[in-house]
Design an enzyme around this catalytic site. Structure first.
Site, PDB file in Angstrom:
ATOM      1  N   ASN A  83      58.835  42.668  11.259  1.00 44.61           N
ATOM      2  CA  ASN A  83      58.586  41.769  10.152  1.00 44.61           C
ATOM      3  C   ASN A  83      58.807  40.311  10.558  1.00 44.61           C
ATOM      4  O   ASN A  83      57.846  39.541  10.633  1.00 44.61           O
ATOM      5  CB  ASN A  83      59.485  42.156   8.974  1.00 44.61           C
ATOM      6  CG  ASN A  83      59.115  41.428   7.699  1.00 44.61           C
ATOM      7  OD1 ASN A  83      58.357  40.482   7.706  1.00 44.61           O
ATOM      8  ND2 ASN A  83      59.656  41.876   6.583  1.00 44.61           N
ATOM      9  N   ASP A  84      60.043  39.960  10.861  1.00 48.14           N
ATOM     10  CA  ASP A  84      60.328  38.554  11.154  1.00 48.14           C
ATOM     11  C   ASP A  84      59.561  38.024  12.361  1.00 48.14           C
ATOM     12  O   ASP A  84      59.187  36.855  12.395  1.00 48.14           O
ATOM     13  CB  ASP A  84      61.836  38.369  11.370  1.00 48.14           C
ATOM     14  CG  ASP A  84      62.615  38.757  10.115  1.00 48.14           C
ATOM     15  OD1 ASP A  84      62.102  38.508   9.014  1.00 48.14           O
ATOM     16  OD2 ASP A  84      63.713  39.319  10.253  1.00 48.14           O
TER      17      ASP A  84
END
Lengths: 101, 471
Positions: free
Chosen positions: B397-398
């Site tokens: 995600n990040d």
């Protein structure tokens, strides 16, 4: 202050080794690909387990009837061994997977 | 003090061990020789330990080898070996980082215990007490910090704990710790109470030091604590005039520090930013900012993903820690082989901090027999996204969050990311809409090119593979 100066004088050789080791440490891992960072950290972790040598020295130097020192030393040797053996085995397990098929 | 032949043999053994450490680290820098390097260093360690047990003598009449001592030492080594070996062999690959942290803590505790025991033998000798207390403090901080890092990584303690103005408290506490140690050194006290108070304070500082730092930064912390333990071992080397402890400890101290800095760089943050963390304050702001940007997302099912991929020329897989947690590394390999059979070009994009440590994702995929050449690092894969038909992001995600490039208010602003938004289609596999490990929202979800493929990574990929097989 005098004692500090004596200390430096007596330990000049050790200080030499210290300074040079700093540079060796930096040089030697300078070009590691990021793929190998985790195994490298783990391998370095095993190497500082060399502190176990100190724990063994403590045990060899203590009086055989000083039970407190003996048991503390015993614990220290167990912990040091855990660091060394666990560290090297876990690193080997990681690196084993990088072998060519 | 007169030297005996055994002393020279021991010195040579220590020299040999030091050489193996340097050589081992050097060989570990190349995937082809890494395993050999590790084994060489291990062999050197055995030489150093065996040499100490059988040949060491302090020449002040303290050293003796009664059978009770030798038996205790042997027993301790056997116990440590069995426990260490079994734990290291049994641990799951995903749990590797916390195990490294735990072993690091053991080394720190060992250094701290040495300090506790040696203090009384050396009271009055200022320089010896100085090295002893330094080794003890650093060892204790490393031990307590590593245990907290271990608990954070295995989820026992997932949220960072921050006292009000914790940075100020920590720094004052650290100064007090130094002042106390300095007083003990100069007063030449032999008080056990003072010693144990200092020991307890150092342990407490270790806890205070790590506890405010978020779980995502634990790899950096572990790497830093790793070099601390190296330093503690080196102080032991000074105390005993023991060269192998000195070289081994300092090597790890300097290599560990460099590694810590490299890891910080991969996240585009400074070490002080990690430790004194503007991270917590920043994320609240960014969460507010991201909320405004919310749009609609679209869902996609396994069948559609299968069709899309089947008729693509080039697919890039972006694995994240979520893949590892779901134990989906074998399924993703199956997917990759299936697509290759159909003539689709498949590559893996590996972000430097994917997983929980740099290189962690490579270790996990290697475990599933993924070909080493298919793992492409960020700088090489980023220009390729433009020609990529489908990007499948699994449990990451990040590292794909465009806010890192576009939103200066975001706590991850400036972190290099995988530029997946350049690809023609983006498939995002996630269990839910929740934020990533850093706790921030991701605008990528609302990108018109993005489709959300919800579900547990392993289940979703298994479905995808079986759908592909029917095509």
């Amino acid at each position: 202050m005098d004692q500090i100066i004596t200390f430096i004088g007596e330990n000049m050789q050790m200080i030499y080794i210290l300074v040079l080791s700093v540079f060796v440490g930096i040089e030697v891992i300078g070009h590691v690909p990021s793929v190998l960072h985790t195994p490298l950290m783990s391998g370095a972790n095993a190497i500082h387990g060399v502190v176990i040598v100190g724990a063994i020295i403590v045990m060899l130097n203590c009086e055989p009837d000083n039970y407190l020192s003996l048991s503390l030393g015993f614990v220290a040797v167990v912990l040091g061994t855990l660091n060394v053996v666990g560290g090297f085995v876990v690193t080997d397990r990681m690196l084993e997977m990088f072998k060519k098929k | 003090m007169h030297f005996m032949i055994t002393d020279y043999i021991l010195e040579i053994a220590y020299l040999a061990a030091s050489v193996t450490f340097v050589l081992g680290l050097k060989l570990m820098a190349n995937p082809k020789t890494a395993r050999k390097g590790n084994l060489i260093a291990a062999a050197g360690m055995c030489v150093a330990v065996a040499g100490t047990v059988f040949l060491y003598d302090d020449h002040h009449g303290h050293t003796s080898r009664e059978s009770v001592k030798l038996i205790l030492i042997a027993l301790a080594i056997v116990i440590g070996t069995v426990i260490g070996w079994v734990t290291a062999k049994k641990v799951k690959m995903t749990a590797m980082p916390e195990l490294v942290s735990l072993f690091n803590g053991m080394g720190g505790a060992c250094a701290a215990l040495i300090g506790l025991m040696e203090f009384h033998h050396n009271t009055g000798n200022i320089s010896a007490v100085m090295t002893i207390l330094a080794g003890m403090i650093i060892g204790s901080v490393s031990f307590a910090g590593s245990i907290i890092a271990f608990m954070k990584l295995n989820g026992t303690m997932s949220k960072p704990v921050r006292l009000p103005s914790y940075n100020l408290i920590n720094n004052i506490f650290l100064l007090a710790l130094f002042a106390d140690a300095a007083w003990m050194i100069y007063s030449g006290t032999s008080s056990s109470l003072m010693l144990y108070l200092l020991f307890a304070a150092a342990l407490l500082y270790g806890v205070l030091f790590v506890i405010p730092i978020g779980g995502a930064d634990m790899p950096v912390v572990i790497s830093l604590l790793n070099s601390f333990t190296g330093l503690a071992a080196a102080f032991g080397g000074f105390l005993y005039h023991n060269q192998v402890m000195l070289t081994g400890g300092i090597l790890v101290g300097s290599a560990g520090t460099l590694l810590t800095i490299v890891m910080c760089k991969a996240m585009n943050r400074s070490l002080s930013n990690v430790i004194f963390g503007a991270f917590g304050e920043g994320s609240a702001k960014a969460a507010g900012g991201a909320a405004a940007a919310k749009g609609s997302t679209k869902d996609i099912g396994a069948t559609d993903v299968a069709v899309l991929m089947n008729y693509s020329k080039k697919v890039v897989l972006v694995p994240g820690y979520g893949l590892a947690v779901a134990q989906a590394q074998h399924v993703i390999h199956e997917l990759e082989m299936l697509l290759e059979e159909r003539g689709v070009e498949v590559k893996y994009a590996i972000h430097p901090v994917a997983g929980r440590m740099p290189g962690h994702m490579n270790v996990l995929l290697a475990e599933a027999n993924v070909d080493y050449g298919k793992l492409v690092e960020m700088d090489e894969i980023n220009p390729e996204f433009e020609n990529t038909d489908v990007v499948l992001i699994v449990g990451a995600n990040d590292v794909v969050n465009p806010a890192a490039k576009s939103n200066p208010a975001s706590p991850i602003y400036g972190m290099p990311i995988l530029e997946v938004d350049k690809a023609k289609n983006i498939i995002m596999n996630k269990r839910s809409m929740s934020a990533g490990y850093a706790g921030i929202d991701n605008d990528l979800f609302y990108n018109p090119k993005t489709s959300m493929f919800f579900g547990d990574a392993k289940k979703a990929l298994t479905d995808l593979v079986s759908e592909l097989k029917t095509l």
